[in-house]
Design a protein around this motif. Structure first.
Motif, short mmCIF file in Angstrom:
data_model
loop_
_atom_site.label_atom_id
_atom_site.label_comp_id
_atom_site.label_asym_id
_atom_site.label_seq_id
_atom_site.Cartn_x
_atom_site.Cartn_y
_atom_site.Cartn_z
N ASP A 121 -56.22 35.00 27.59
CA ASP A 121 -57.54 35.63 27.62
C ASP A 121 -58.22 35.52 26.25
O ASP A 121 -59.43 35.28 26.17
CB ASP A 121 -57.42 37.10 28.02
CG ASP A 121 -57.01 37.28 29.48
OD1 ASP A 121 -57.12 36.30 30.24
OD2 ASP A 121 -56.58 38.39 29.83
N THR A 122 -57.45 35.69 25.19
CA THR A 122 -58.01 35.60 23.85
C THR A 122 -58.53 34.20 23.57
O THR A 122 -59.62 34.01 23.00
CB THR A 122 -56.95 35.97 22.79
OG1 THR A 122 -56.53 37.31 23.02
CG2 THR A 122 -57.51 35.84 21.38
N SER A 153 -59.46 32.01 25.80
CA SER A 153 -60.63 31.83 26.65
C SER A 153 -61.88 32.41 25.98
O SER A 153 -62.96 31.80 26.01
CB SER A 153 -60.42 32.49 28.00
OG SER A 153 -61.60 32.49 28.77
N LEU A 154 -61.73 33.56 25.36
CA LEU A 154 -62.86 34.18 24.66
C LEU A 154 -63.33 33.31 23.48
O LEU A 154 -64.53 33.23 23.21
CB LEU A 154 -62.47 35.57 24.17
CG LEU A 154 -62.39 36.67 25.23
CD1 LEU A 154 -61.83 37.96 24.63
CD2 LEU A 154 -63.77 36.93 25.85
N GLU A 155 -62.39 32.68 22.79
CA GLU A 155 -62.76 31.78 21.70
C GLU A 155 -63.61 30.62 22.22
O GLU A 155 -64.62 30.25 21.61
CB GLU A 155 -61.50 31.23 21.02
CG GLU A 155 -60.77 32.22 20.16
CD GLU A 155 -59.62 31.55 19.42
OE1 GLU A 155 -59.87 30.85 18.42
OE2 GLU A 155 -58.46 31.70 19.85
N ARG A 210 -65.39 30.59 24.96
CA ARG A 210 -66.68 31.10 25.43
C ARG A 210 -67.60 31.46 24.26
O ARG A 210 -68.82 31.31 24.36
CB ARG A 210 -66.48 32.30 26.37
CG ARG A 210 -65.89 31.88 27.71
CD ARG A 210 -66.24 32.80 28.85
NE ARG A 210 -65.83 32.22 30.12
CZ ARG A 210 -66.57 31.39 30.85
NH1 ARG A 210 -67.78 31.05 30.41
NH2 ARG A 210 -66.14 30.90 31.99
N HIS A 211 -67.03 31.91 23.17
CA HIS A 211 -67.83 32.17 21.98
C HIS A 211 -68.44 30.87 21.46
O HIS A 211 -69.62 30.82 21.08
CB HIS A 211 -66.98 32.83 20.90
CG HIS A 211 -67.71 33.07 19.62
ND1 HIS A 211 -68.78 33.94 19.51
CD2 HIS A 211 -67.55 32.54 18.37
CE1 HIS A 211 -69.24 33.94 18.28
NE2 HIS A 211 -68.51 33.10 17.57
N GLU A 252 -59.48 28.87 32.68
CA GLU A 252 -59.28 30.29 32.99
C GLU A 252 -58.55 30.48 34.33
O GLU A 252 -57.87 31.49 34.52
CB GLU A 252 -60.63 31.00 33.00
CG GLU A 252 -61.24 31.12 31.61
CD GLU A 252 -62.64 31.70 31.62
OE1 GLU A 252 -63.06 32.23 30.58
OE2 GLU A 252 -63.32 31.63 32.68
#
Length: 223
Positions: free
Chosen positions: A104-105, A107-109, A111-112, A189
């Motif tokens: 998840d972390t 994935s956030l990178e 998406r950022h 994801e």
């Protein structure tokens, strides 16, 4: 020792500056290179400039011709095709591995990074910012796959690809590029390796479909 370090640093900086000028076609294919002029521009001696040019010769970005001088290498479509093939094989393998382990972390990178791409598009900022974020996006995938060193191989190979991309990258290409990145993230994801590879192939297909167009439109730049 300090003097040697300083010379090495000057050579590295000269290499980066000249390489970027070539990739962005500020220094155009076939253009003659003056060591003296570059040394004066960078405020250094000619020795680190000469060392940088030797490295660029190894990269295939500079031709050093006996009794004739040093020139920016022309774009050679066969080398671009080979570079793109190599990149495609490595990137598709990396994205499959990344799909198996994406957290998840991570994935956030991704998406950022994607949000920053969208911001560049919305604010109509310079295209080189998209290029930088695109490289960062693919580097993140290599890291997620647990193969950060492979990115160094890809980065070296794609120096030739970047010269071509600079020529035909336009504001019209940016929206689909962002959509392609979004599709890759969605597959990662879902931990769907097949979908991730398919999305990556779709993303990389643009180069395949445009190399021949480039060969026609920019024939004066080619060997």
């Amino acid at each position: 020792m300090a003097d040697q370090w300083s010379k090495g640093f000057a050579s590295d900086q000269a290499y980066i500056e000249i390489r970027d000028k070539i990739i962005t076609t500020v220094m155009k294919p076939g253009e003659k290179i003056s060591e003296k002029a570059l040394a004066e521009e960078f405020g250094i001696s000619r020795t680190p400039v000469r060392e940088a040019l030797m490295r660029l010769r190894y990269d295939g970005l500079v031709d050093i011709l006996a009794q004739r001088g040093t020139y920016v290498s022309p774009i050679r479509p066969d080398i671009v095709r080979a570079a793109h093939y190599t990149r495609s094989v490595l990137e598709c393998s990396l994205v499959r591995d990344a799909a198996k382990s994406c957290t998840d972390t991570q994935s956030l990178e991704l998406r950022h990074n994607l949000q920053r791409q969208q911001l560049v598009e919305q604010q109509q900022r310079p295209l080189y910012e998209i290029e930088s974020l695109d490289e960062g996006f693919h580097q993140l995938i290599a890291e997620i796959a647990g193969q950060p060193a492979v990115w160094q191989t890809i980065y070296h190979v794609q120096l030739h690809i970047n010269r071509v991309r600079t020529l035909f990258l336009s504001t019209q290409r940016v929206p689909p590029l962002i959509q392609e990145h979004a599709a890759i993230i969605a597959a990662l994801e879902q931990h769907d390796a097949e979908a991730a590879e398919a999305a990556m192939r779709e993303h990389l297909a643009y180069m395949d479909n445009n190399i021949e167009s480039l060969a026609h439109d920019y024939s004066a730049y080619q060997a």
